[in-house]
Design an enzyme around this catalytic site. Structure first.
Site, PDB file in Angstrom:
ATOM      1  N   ASP A   1      -8.801  -5.673  -6.003  1.00  0.00           N
ATOM      2  CA  ASP A   1     -10.224  -5.834  -5.657  1.00  0.00           C
ATOM      3  C   ASP A   1     -11.030  -6.201  -6.724  1.00  0.00           C
ATOM      4  O   ASP A   1     -10.896  -5.622  -7.912  1.00  0.00           O
ATOM      5  CB  ASP A   1     -10.662  -4.559  -5.223  1.00  0.00           C
ATOM      6  CG  ASP A   1     -12.119  -4.654  -4.719  1.00  0.00           C
ATOM      7  OD1 ASP A   1     -12.364  -5.221  -3.941  1.00  0.00           O
ATOM      8  OD2 ASP A   1     -13.194  -3.942  -5.670  1.00  0.00           O
TER       9      ASP A   1
ATOM     10  N   GLU B   1      -7.213 -10.394  -4.137  1.00  0.00           N
ATOM     11  CA  GLU B   1      -8.540 -10.652  -3.365  1.00  0.00           C
ATOM     12  C   GLU B   1      -9.497 -11.407  -4.224  1.00  0.00           C
ATOM     13  O   GLU B   1     -10.155 -11.053  -4.947  1.00  0.00           O
ATOM     14  CB  GLU B   1      -8.985  -9.265  -2.844  1.00  0.00           C
ATOM     15  CG  GLU B   1     -10.028  -9.335  -1.974  1.00  0.00           C
ATOM     16  CD  GLU B   1     -11.381  -9.186  -2.535  1.00  0.00           C
ATOM     17  OE1 GLU B   1     -12.590  -9.305  -1.718  1.00  0.00           O
ATOM     18  OE2 GLU B   1     -11.435  -8.630  -3.670  1.00  0.00           O
TER      19      GLU B   1
END
Length: 491
Positions: free
Chosen positions: A193, A233
């Site tokens: 993330d 991501e």
């Protein structure tokens, strides 16, 4: 990772309860649908300032959801993915609280990133202007320290999310400790993330630097050594995604969601076809996630043309706002504390004007696109915009983060769309042709997506002018046709 459909979900927002309840739902109401589950943050606490993406303790399961044994048990029946939040942790963490109490004498001082560490000679206006930041305001927050001192800490997202110095020994130890905890508890894949923001360097944008790729390489190797795959991501220019895909196990196809919407809105598959002919094949495909619908992923950047032009993007965003009766506008841009329009916050179902046919076509395209498909829990059940939740929280992304329970799931499973969606999922899971070769052909408003594996083949055909779509399957010396219109009882 199995090449089958996976589920993306919060534990509490789908179940209204805990991990054991989720396990029961997956083995009962949603039995045999998903080979893998992306568990959105379940760390302590799940209700911080960013829905779990600001962990106080990244290695502790929030007790309201259960414990690591419950996660481990869930992983016995499904391949589990968890978020490794590499950029920051909560200001309420014991580590940062120690820094506030002891300053540079804290054993955790080196764990966090200050302005002075990146700009020892001071931050010039020129360097400040170069820093890419998705939120308004400064990317630094001043905190008081002992002895009347203070320091400016990097806070890329919010002042409760303190950026980690990933180049320090403490930062590296922190991330490895999380990886080892994951490995011991049946986590088979991690989603990195906010990885694009993790590396900061003076004189740069502090986003997706060459050194960032090196960091991703090192962290991916450490994860691989523990038997864990990595998914990166990053929302960025589409060519960047192609480059990243060559260096990691998996990357998101974030260009797919806006391109599918654009195709349906304009009845023109040209841009989508161009992308799917060059898109990474080691990708995870999504239409919706816990975040908004990405726009930056298809747009121009730094003078380079995008998959869509600025005018086409303007039309895309306006159409979403119209289709959602203006609800998406209440949750997007300034309403979501974003400095620019890089995501539109809206359910995918509402973005398509709650058209069951268009939404089923969109899901069929996703399932036929190269990559392993993931389906967000709200998207699975064709949930509408959660306007009541949005009004309570004033968090833009909550428009697509509803709280459900077993009764709500049961009601949603009776909807014609959800029944059709389940048939599509089962088809995607059981047809071996999807392990073969992919091809795509389009003529503006018509689309043909095909997979062939030895003697098995499957083809999706869509005509947006006639509003018809069907799937042709050839296997075991027999053939059959499935009409998407019939699945919805529209014919």
């Amino acid at each position: 990772m199995k090449n089958n459909v996976q589920l993306i979900t919060y534990i509490d927002r789908l179940t209204g309860s805990d991990t054991k309840t989720l396990n029961n739902i997956l083995n009962d109401q949603l039995a045999d649908l998903f080979s893998g589950i992306h568990l959105l943050p379940f760390y302590y606490p799940i209700d911080g300032s960013d829905a779990g993406f600001d962990p106080i303790d990244h290695t502790q399961v929030d007790s309201r959801l259960g414990n690591w044994n419950d996660i481990k048990a869930l992983g016995e029946g499904h391949e589990l993915m968890a978020d490794l939040i590499v950029n920051h942790m909560s200001a309420k963490s014991k580590e940062f609280q120690s820094v506030l109490q002891y300053g540079k004498e804290s054993p955790y001082w080196d764990l966090f990133l200050t302005k002075d560490k990146v700009f020892p000679g001071g931050l010039s206006k020129s360097d400040a202007d170069k820093i890419y930041r998705p939120r308004p305001g400064s990317c630094f927050t001043n905190f008081a320290l002992p002895n009347n001192e203070s320091a400016d800490f990097w806070t890329t997202f919010t002042d409760n999310q303190i950026d980690i110095d990933i180049t320090s020994d403490k930062g590296k130890e922190y991330l490895i400790r999380i990886l080892k905890t994951f490995s011991e508890n049946n986590i088979k894949m991690i989603r990195l993330d906010a990885a694009g923001y993790a590396l900061k360097k003076a004189g740069t944008s502090c986003f997706m630097l060459d050194e960032t790729f090196e960091f991703i390489d090192e962290l991916s190797k450490a994860a691989n050594d523990l038997g864990i795959e990595t998914l990166v991501e990053i929302h960025s220019y589409y060519q960047t995604q192609i480059e990243i895909a060559q260096r990691v196990d998996r990357v998101y196809d974030f260009a797919l969601p806006p391109l599918v919407l654009h195709s349906i809105f304009t009845k023109d598959f040209s841009a989508l076809t161009k992308w799917l002919n060059i898109s990474p094949k080691n990708c995870i495909t999504v239409l919706d996630t816990h975040d908004g619908i990405g726009i930056i992923d298809v747009g121009p950047m730094n003078g380079k043309p995008g998959l869509l032009s600025n005018d086409e993007i303007d039309n895309l965003v306006k159409t979403i706002h119209v289709n959602s009766a203006g609800e998406s506008q209440k949750a997007t841009g300034a309403a979501a504390s974003n400095v620019d329009l890089y995501q539109v916050n809206c359910t995918y179902y509402d973005a398509l004007g709650q058209s069951d046919f268009d939404y089923l076509v969109a899901r069929a395209i996703q399932f036929f696109a190269p990559g392993t498909p993931q389906v967000y829990y709200a998207g699975l059940l064709a949930e509408k915009n959660a306007m009541e939740l949005l009004s309570k929280s004033n968090v833009g992304r909550d428009i697509n983060r509803p709280y459900l329970d077993s009764a709500g799931i049961e009601a949603a499973l009776k909807k014609p769309f959800t029944k059709a969606m389940i048939e599509l999922i089962q088809l995607r899971n059981n047809c071996t042709a999807f392990n073969g070769e992919f091809s795509i052909v389009s003529e503006k408003s018509t689309l043909k997506m095909s997979w062939k594996n030895k003697q098995q083949s499957i083809r999706l055909m869509v005509d947006l002018v006639e509003n018809i779509a069907h799937i042709e399957i050839n296997e075991d010396n027999s053939s059959r046709i499935i009409s998407l219109n019939n699945l919805l009882n529209l014919s």
